[in-house]
Design a protein around this motif. Structure first.
Motif, mmCIF file in Angstrom:
data_model
loop_
_atom_site.group_PDB
_atom_site.id
_atom_site.type_symbol
_atom_site.label_atom_id
_atom_site.label_comp_id
_atom_site.label_asym_id
_atom_site.label_seq_id
_atom_site.Cartn_x
_atom_site.Cartn_y
_atom_site.Cartn_z
ATOM 1 N N LEU A 60 0.797 -1.226 0.034
ATOM 2 C CA LEU A 60 -0.021 0.040 0.077
ATOM 3 C C LEU A 60 0.720 1.290 -0.123
ATOM 4 N N SER A 61 1.335 1.538 -1.062
ATOM 5 C CA SER A 61 2.232 2.710 -1.322
ATOM 6 C C SER A 61 1.535 3.986 -1.019
ATOM 7 N N LEU A 62 2.053 4.999 -0.262
ATOM 8 C CA LEU A 62 1.493 6.222 0.100
ATOM 9 C C LEU A 62 1.483 7.323 -1.196
ATOM 10 N N GLN A 63 2.336 6.962 -1.876
ATOM 11 C CA GLN A 63 2.418 7.787 -3.148
ATOM 12 C C GLN A 63 1.291 7.637 -3.906
ATOM 13 N N ASP A 64 0.390 6.730 -3.697
ATOM 14 C CA ASP A 64 -0.915 6.754 -4.411
ATOM 15 C C ASP A 64 -2.158 7.393 -3.449
ATOM 16 N N SER A 65 -1.850 7.709 -2.125
ATOM 17 C CA SER A 65 -2.791 8.326 -1.478
ATOM 18 C C SER A 65 -3.658 9.420 -1.817
ATOM 19 N N PRO A 66 -4.602 9.868 -1.331
ATOM 20 C CA PRO A 66 -5.283 11.323 -1.516
ATOM 21 C C PRO A 66 -4.939 12.059 -0.613
ATOM 22 N N LEU A 67 -3.920 11.980 0.246
ATOM 23 C CA LEU A 67 -3.877 12.827 1.408
ATOM 24 C C LEU A 67 -3.592 14.504 1.003
ATOM 25 N N SER A 68 -2.898 14.704 0.010
ATOM 26 C CA SER A 68 -2.620 16.143 -0.326
ATOM 27 C C SER A 68 -3.959 16.665 -1.163
ATOM 28 N N TRP A 69 -4.608 15.775 -1.776
ATOM 29 C CA TRP A 69 -5.759 16.290 -2.475
ATOM 30 C C TRP A 69 -6.989 16.519 -1.368
ATOM 31 N N LEU A 70 -7.279 15.853 -0.135
ATOM 32 C CA LEU A 70 -7.825 15.955 0.671
ATOM 33 C C LEU A 70 -7.547 17.355 1.706
ATOM 34 N N ALA A 71 -6.156 17.618 1.744
ATOM 35 C CA ALA A 71 -5.827 18.865 2.485
ATOM 36 C C ALA A 71 -6.438 19.908 1.329
ATOM 37 N N ARG A 72 -6.311 19.934 0.128
ATOM 38 C CA ARG A 72 -6.626 21.029 -0.702
ATOM 39 C C ARG A 72 -8.265 21.154 -0.672
ATOM 40 N N GLU A 73 -8.943 20.088 -0.600
ATOM 41 C CA GLU A 73 -10.432 20.108 -0.378
ATOM 42 C C GLU A 73 -10.564 20.644 1.006
ATOM 43 N N LEU A 74 -10.023 20.412 2.210
ATOM 44 C CA LEU A 74 -10.338 20.963 3.297
ATOM 45 C C LEU A 74 -9.997 22.526 3.110
ATOM 46 N N ALA A 75 -8.813 22.932 2.600
ATOM 47 C CA ALA A 75 -8.524 24.317 2.403
ATOM 48 C C ALA A 75 -9.788 25.286 1.774
ATOM 49 N N ALA A 76 -10.111 24.452 0.729
ATOM 50 C CA ALA A 76 -11.418 25.104 0.034
ATOM 51 C C ALA A 76 -12.683 25.002 0.668
ATOM 52 N N ARG A 77 -12.461 24.420 1.894
ATOM 53 C CA ARG A 77 -13.815 24.481 2.564
ATOM 54 C C ARG A 77 -15.008 23.332 1.931
ATOM 55 N N LEU A 78 -14.497 22.590 1.188
ATOM 56 C CA LEU A 78 -15.105 21.381 0.301
ATOM 57 C C LEU A 78 -15.449 20.223 1.322
#
Length: 328
Positions: free
Chosen positions: A276-294
């Motif tokens: 389970l490689s973390l390079q495939d994870s959505p963490l940075s996308w989720l952080a951007r979604e949170l920053a955009a209040r989505l």
């Protein structure tokens, strides 16, 4: 550097703030200046002796966010904002309750150009990476499906609710307290139910054919009932042990496991491994979604570094209703 050290099992008072040597990175590690970290039940279990005897000083903590100090391989640059989780922290290496940590490079995720505070970032790694692994890898959920989150007001439960909604699922979440129903709805749950031990009947009234998938955060205590809420060929993934030891007494494969349903367990220790490689994870996308209040924040309270004992007391009280973080 300053770090919390556990030398014997006990209550929050055994967390001792000490000066210890900084962990220098080896060839496959990255040294990080810890700016904030989330709190997890795993650290309570370690501290209280539920993970075995403490025979040597241990630094707890299984996740952190911060800035890269040194990467011997040069893959991460000095000063780069990153997140890390698992990779043996608090088990085979010192954990994140410290000013610095050296972690496996495979367990580091870049967080470039994300306009979030350290405390908001610290609420993400362990909870959301676990939700990602369980939902997308363990359950293979798809847009439009119905998901049951049993134990929805835990930090990983709330992460699962918000992440599942971001993926386009219908979410039914449970809580033991009527006072927490509003909290689940605020986080995006389409339905919020009070869990008094048996909810399969209530789920069947909402989804007569059964739910497509279920995330079991409570654990063995409610698993049999959760399975009864699944449709044929549905699946349940266990990620939590809030209800006690992970032991099913006299589990009957034909009577307790409905026809054509699947049962699995997702251990967050898989994060960052070849499986389970973390390079495939959505963490940075989720952080951007949170920053955009989505998506909503699951963080409920932030503590100073010298107040970790009080944070542990709150976590053990089951009154947090979300993620607790510590900022250095």
């Amino acid at each position: 550097m300053k770090a919390y050290v556990i030398e014997q099992a006990g209550g929050p008072e055994v967390l001792q703030l000490r000066d210890i040597p900084s962990p220098e990175p080896t060839a496959d590690e990255v040294q990080i200046r810890v700016c904030a970290f989330g709190l997890n039940r795993a650290e309570v279990y370690l501290r209280s002796g539920k993970m075995g005897a403490i025979t040597a000083p241990r630094v707890p903590g299984i996740e952190a966010v911060g800035e890269v100090i040194h990467d011997p391989a040069g893959m991460f640059r000095t000063g780069q904002r990153v997140a890390t989780a698992m990779g043996g922290m608090q088990f085979s290496r010192s954990g994140s309750y410290a000013e610095k940590v050296s972690v496996l490079r495979s367990n580091v995720i870049a967080l470039d150009n994300i306009a979030l505070s350290w405390e908001e970032l610290a609420a993400l790694p362990e909870a959301y990476l676990t939700a990602w692994g369980a939902l997308e890898k363990g359950l293979a959920v798809e847009q439009g499906q119905t998901l049951l989150v049993r134990g929805g007001t835990s930090s990983v439960g709330l992460a699962a609710v918000t992440y599942a909604k971001a993926l386009g699922l219908k979410v039914i979440a449970t809580t033991r307290s009527p006072a927490n129903v509003a909290r689940l709805r605020e986080m995006g749950a389409d339905e919020a139910l009070v869990d008094r031990g048996e909810i399969a009947g209530d789920i069947r009234r909402l989804a007569p054919g059964g739910v497509d998938a279920a995330l079991e955060v409570v654990g063995a205590a409610t698993l049999r009932d959760t399975i009864k809420a699944l449709r044929p060929f549905g699946a349940v993934n266990v990620i939590g042990l809030l209800g006690g030891p992970p032991v099913l007494e006299s589990f009957h494969l034909m009577q307790d496991l409905p026809a054509a349903t699947r049962l699995s367990f997702f251990p967050s220790g898989l994060l960052g491994t070849p499986a389970l490689s973390l390079q495939d994870s959505p963490l940075s996308w989720l952080a951007r979604e949170l920053a955009a209040r989505l998506i909503p924040s699951i963080r409920t309270e932030t503590f100073d570094f010298d107040d970790v004992r009080r944070a542990h007391s709150l976590m053990e009280s089951d009154r947090a209703l979300g993620k607790l973080v510590v900022k250095l």
